[in-house]
Scaffold this active site. Structure first.
Site, mmCIF file in Angstrom:
data_model
loop_
_atom_site.group_PDB
_atom_site.id
_atom_site.type_symbol
_atom_site.label_atom_id
_atom_site.label_comp_id
_atom_site.label_asym_id
_atom_site.label_seq_id
_atom_site.Cartn_x
_atom_site.Cartn_y
_atom_site.Cartn_z
ATOM 1 N N ASP A 37 0.855 -1.173 0.000
ATOM 2 C CA ASP A 37 0.000 0.000 0.000
ATOM 3 C C ASP A 37 0.900 1.236 0.000
ATOM 4 O OD1 ASP A 37 -2.331 1.454 0.080
ATOM 5 O OD2 ASP A 37 -2.523 1.367 2.242
ATOM 6 N N ASP A 39 -4.067 -1.647 4.958
ATOM 7 C CA ASP A 39 -4.550 -1.167 6.249
ATOM 8 C C ASP A 39 -6.066 -0.975 6.288
ATOM 9 O OD1 ASP A 39 -4.751 0.979 4.562
ATOM 10 O OD2 ASP A 39 -3.502 2.331 5.749
ATOM 11 N N ASP A 59 -8.616 -3.581 1.640
ATOM 12 C CA ASP A 59 -7.458 -4.455 1.431
ATOM 13 C C ASP A 59 -7.691 -5.883 1.911
ATOM 14 O OD1 ASP A 59 -5.840 -2.329 0.446
ATOM 15 O OD2 ASP A 59 -5.539 -1.641 2.498
#
Length: 933
Positions: free
Chosen positions: A335, A674, A678
């Site tokens: 990410d 997070d 996801d």
């Protein structure tokens, strides 16, 4: 009458005007549903909750521990030995199986908590208009068509199509990955608009950060976007790790080989006319000897040690096999926000008519300097344009920065936090509190024009000194400060301020210069806001300033102070960590829901992209968006994803497909994240890595590992530990298998030649379990070897053992078989009893294993090259094993249980000679292989 309304997220409510949404949902946009209709819909659609998953109970999880081919063989051996009256052998076998099952049961994760985390996200109260009356209801009772009111601080209880709003913004980062709050409006959008850009929708589980709004419930429960992610999590297959896959294949091959040899042993014995009972004993002895009983315990302990080492490096592992998986990783999908970046917006550049100022420091900490292009410090107080820009940015500001436990935290909008931190860095008077624990707007506010998605700016009125040149007025009076989108602020400005405090007309040519400067900054992935200042707008004491202060009165009355460009800066160690991964042969791909330009800027900063064109595949890769992927044929996805290094504006389902595409190319994928969006990809990846500090509970529960510091550099450290774990596991297997194969072959040779068994089954179990614990497990504490992060990742398709290691295992096995028969016959020829000869054979096996242990501390280097004292656990284990062998040889109780007998001194000398000879052969083999390589 019960109505049926569409509730799936693909129903397209964002693409319809408000009146058509009202018709589709069969509701009233003012008074909402009546109670009777709401009850009917609740009965039909069910509560606004996510379905509960089916999970395995304790009994099933316990039984699963025995689902392994090698365990089946051991259980069968235990039953057969019991039937043959060998009670001690049977008890020992069952004790080994039970011990391994207990270890596995304790380590197995609880039932999938990710889905429970998702359900918890939508458990809240909601203010609903039903029959024209505002009521507060549990969110579970919401139904499609309900009219829901939201305001700042509310968690959105269902998917809402907005019908009325005022200055509404929502933090959707957990769902979409968007790094800043999204301004909302009620305008219909094209049907193909991705979730992250649907400004007329609010989604379940997100947070309202400012303003108010009223929306119609478009979907509830499983029909929401959150429910869609729930479905993806449920469908995402939890893959076996590379280690478990290799061990499973290894177990199958070993089981087939053991059963084949055991059957051959039994058949040959019968053909030779041996009693069936004795042949059963021999076959069981072979099976028990060939099975590496200590392997499950060794795997668990080695992984647990890896977990402890990773914890010291700020990585918490939730599933033990994930430790080794990191060592096998070939691609890290990371990410952007909070992992490669600080997750704290920071002003990097301030542009004014006369200069460009660069800003140091990172995040919300008011620590940093203002520098000119040459690197010289800039005094904000001496540059009036810069001063007014900083004052406008910090006063048109509702954010507050607070120092808590040594870390600066933000309350409010991230962009406002960045502008506030900049003012404090410049030492703007009144910004920082006297105790230094808070940073807030420095001037008291009389009135404000709040930010709205239509105006795209904010303006505030203060009681302060007017500027002689601004707005053509002089003296003292109300001060107007404004900040917002560049185009909108320029439209309000008639002048432009300079460093000496004078203003000049902002003509077309000057406006073009400002717009070019903004475009240049935005092209670098920066978020650009303009600032402006105005003098007194009201004359005459009979009117309150707040009455005259309005958007209509601002146009043409302000002076442009400057531009402030900000970004979420990369972590200081991110570039080095990415470079270390590349050096280790691991590809790194950024996957984010943020805009492509922002993602590309961060990608360049951390070394994922070169400075060339983003499209077409530069030296370091290219940028792809979710829309780009959607336009490609499905068959082209693996190639496109393989080439790309930055993937922006992707949806949760696309993240899942990206992971699958890489896995289809035989990659071992580590995925970080997070947010709720996801979770499906975290679950599907070979190893899911969640952020411990800024991650949602859903992401943590779906992941295999949690980073306590949210830092990408921790992933690189964890990969290093993972490679060390796999090395140590390989060392254990290379060390233990020669003993198991040697024991089995000794039994087979005895049967084929019609000779007495030189080792009994119970003695084989003693060798396997004591050496595995006292000697083999010590390899789990081996330190990492030099150069571990400069070699390429292991090929996922490569077997657990290479050809060279298999040859070494067979060599040591052959030495054990030859040495055992030599010593056994030697002792018998010298007048020893069968018990003494067998005791000598048992001690020979242990002695060879003990010396071979030092060789296995490095699979390629010599035993002395790594330092004999670098692993003191080995020395302790050797001491324990020697004492155990003396006990089984000389203690009468041990002699009775294990059918052993005391040995004279000259027998020990023979054992030592044979063991040293075997060790010398292994050392020569390693030396020759190093020379040939």
């Amino acid at each position: 009458m019960t109505t049926v309304v569409p509730t799936h997220p693909d129903s397209g409510h964002h693409g319809l005007p408000t009146h058509e949404v009202v018709l589709l949902l069969q509701t009233d946009p003012v008074s909402g549903l009546d109670e009777q209709e709401a009850r009917h819909r609740l009965d039909r659609h069910g509560p606004n909750t996510l379905p509960r998953p089916r999970s395995a109970g304790p009994l099933l999880r316990w039984l699963r521990q025995f689902h392994d081919p090698l365990v089946y063989v051991l259980l069968a051996a235990g039953v057969i030995t019991a039937l043959l009256g060998e009670v001690v052998d049977s008890v020992v076998i069952f004790a080994v199986v039970a011990l391994n099952a207990i270890i596995g049961f304790v380590q197995e994760s609880k039932a999938e908590a990710a889905l429970e985390g998702l359900r918890a996200m939508i458990r809240t109260d909601a203010r609903v208009i039903r029959g024209g009356v505002v009521r507060t209801l549990p969110s579970e009772r919401l139904v499609p068509g309900d009219l829901v009111m939201v305001e700042a601080g509310d968690k959105v209880p269902a998917d809402l199509r907005l019908v009325r709003l005022a200055e509404l913004q929502a933090d959707e980062s957990a769902l979409t990955g968007e790094s800043v709050p999204v301004a909302k409006d009620e305008t219909a959008l094209p049907a193909q608009t991705p979730v992250a850009d649907r400004r007329n929708m609010l989604y379940s589980g997100t947070l309202v950060t400012s303003g108010t709004g009223v929306g119609l419930v478009a979907a509830t429960g499983a029909g929401t976007e959150l429910g869609e992610i729930h479905r993806l999590i449920g469908e995402a297959e939890v893959l076996a790790t590379p280690l478990t896959r290799k061990l499973a294949r290894f177990s199958r091959i070993l089981t087939i080989g053991i059963l084949t040899l055991a059957a051959l042993t039994f058949a040959v014995g019968l053909v030779r006319g041996e009693p069936a009972a004795e042949m059963f004993t021999a076959a069981v002895a072979l099976a028990v000897g060939a099975i590496p009983e200590g392997l499950p315990a060794a795997v668990t302990v080695t992984l647990a040690i890896g977990v402890a080492r990773m914890a010291r490096r700020r990585a918490v592992v939730r599933r033990l096999p994930a430790v080794e998986t990191l060592g096998s990783t070939t691609v890290v999908c990371t990410d952007k926000t909070g992992t490669l970046t600080e997750n704290q917006m920071t002003v990097r550049t301030v542009w004014t008519a006369d200069r460009r100022v660069e800003v140091t420091g990172s995040g919300y900490a008011p620590e940093g300097r203002l520098l000119d292009p040459s690197g010289a410090p800039v005094d904000a107080a001496a540059d009036q344009a810069l001063h007014w820009s900083l004052l406008a940015g910090s006063c048109c500001n509702d954010a507050v920065l607070t120092l808590q436990e040594g870390r600066w935290s933000l309350t409010g909008d991230p962009t406002e936090g960045a502008m506030l931190a900049l003012a404090a860095k410049a030492g703007l008077p009144g910004t920082a509190s006297p105790d230094g624990g808070h940073v807030r707007a420095p001037l008291p506010r009389i009135a404000q024009i709040p930010f709205s998605s239509e105006r795209r700016y904010m303006a505030t009125l203060h009681d302060g000194p007017g500027d002689a040149g601004v707005g053509g007025t002089g003296g003292r009076g109300p001060l107007v400060l404004a900040k917002g989108a560049v185009e909108q602020i320029i439209a309000l400005c008639a002048w432009q301020m300079h460093a000496d405090g004078t203003v000049s007309p902002l003509a077309a040519a000057e406006r073009a210069v400002v717009l070019r400067a903004a475009e240049e900054l935005a092209g670098g992935g920066l978020r650009v806001l303009a600032t402006a200042v105005g003098g007194p707008l009201v004359t005459g004491a009979d009117r309150e300033p707040s009455v005259a202060f309005s958007p209509e009165r601002l146009t043409g009355t302000l002076a442009l102070a400057g531009l402030q460009a900000m970004l979420d800066p990369p972590r200081p160690v991110a570039a080095a960590a990415v470079r270390a991964c590349h050096d280790a042969g691991i590809a790194v791909k950024m996957i984010t829901g943020d805009h492509a330009a922002t993602a590309a800027a961060v990608g360049r900063a951390v070394g994922l992209l070169d400075d060339g064109p983003e499209e077409g595949g530069g030296a370091a890769g290219r940028v792809l968006t979710g829309a780009d992927l959607a336009a490609l044929p499905v068959g082209d996805h693996p190639d496109a994803v393989e080439r790309a290094c930055v993937l922006a504006r992707v949806s949760p389902e696309q993240k899942l497909h990206l992971v699958q595409a890489l896995q289809n190319r035989r990659h071992v994928v580590a995925m970080t994240g997070d947010g709720v969006n996801d979770a499906p990809a975290l679950r599907r990846a070979d190893i899911g890595i969640a952020m411990g500090r800024g991650g949602t509970e859903v992401a943590k529960d779906a992941a295999d590992m949690v980073l306590l510091d949210d830092d990408f550099a921790t992933i690189e450290a964890a990969v290093e530990e993972g490679r060390g774990v796999f090395d140590n596991l390989t060392k254990f297997i290379v060390w233990t298998l020669p003993t198991n194969i040697g024991e089995g072959m000794v039994i087979l040779v005895a049967v084929l030649l019609g000779l007495t068994l030189p080792i009994l089954p119970v003695q084989i179990l003693w060798i396997n379990m004591t050496t595995a614990v006292a000697l083999g497990l010590m390899l789990a504490f081996e330190p990492k070897e030099d150069g571990i992060m400069t070699r390429a990742p292991r090929d996922p398709g490569r077997p657990l053992l290479t050809g060279a290691l298999v040859v070494r295992i067979l060599l040591v096995s052959a030495l054990l078989v030859a040495g055992t028969w030599l010593l056994f016959q030697w002792e018998l020829a010298d007048g020893a009893t069968f018990d003494q000869a067998r005791t000598a054979a048992v001690n020979l096996f242990v002695a060879v294993e003990l010396l071979y242990l030092f060789s296995c501390r490095s699979l390629t280097g010599s035993a002395w090259s790594i330092g004999p004292l670098s692993n003191r656990w080995v020395l302790g284990g050797v001491t324990v094993q020697v004492l155990a062998q003396l006990a089984i040889t000389y203690l009468p109780v041990m002699n009775r249980v294990f059918t052993t007998a005391p040995l004279p001194a000259h027998t020990w000398a023979r054992i030592l000679v044979v063991a040293l000879a075997a060790s010398a052969v292994v050392a020569v083999d390693k030396r020759l292989r190093r020379t040939l390589m």
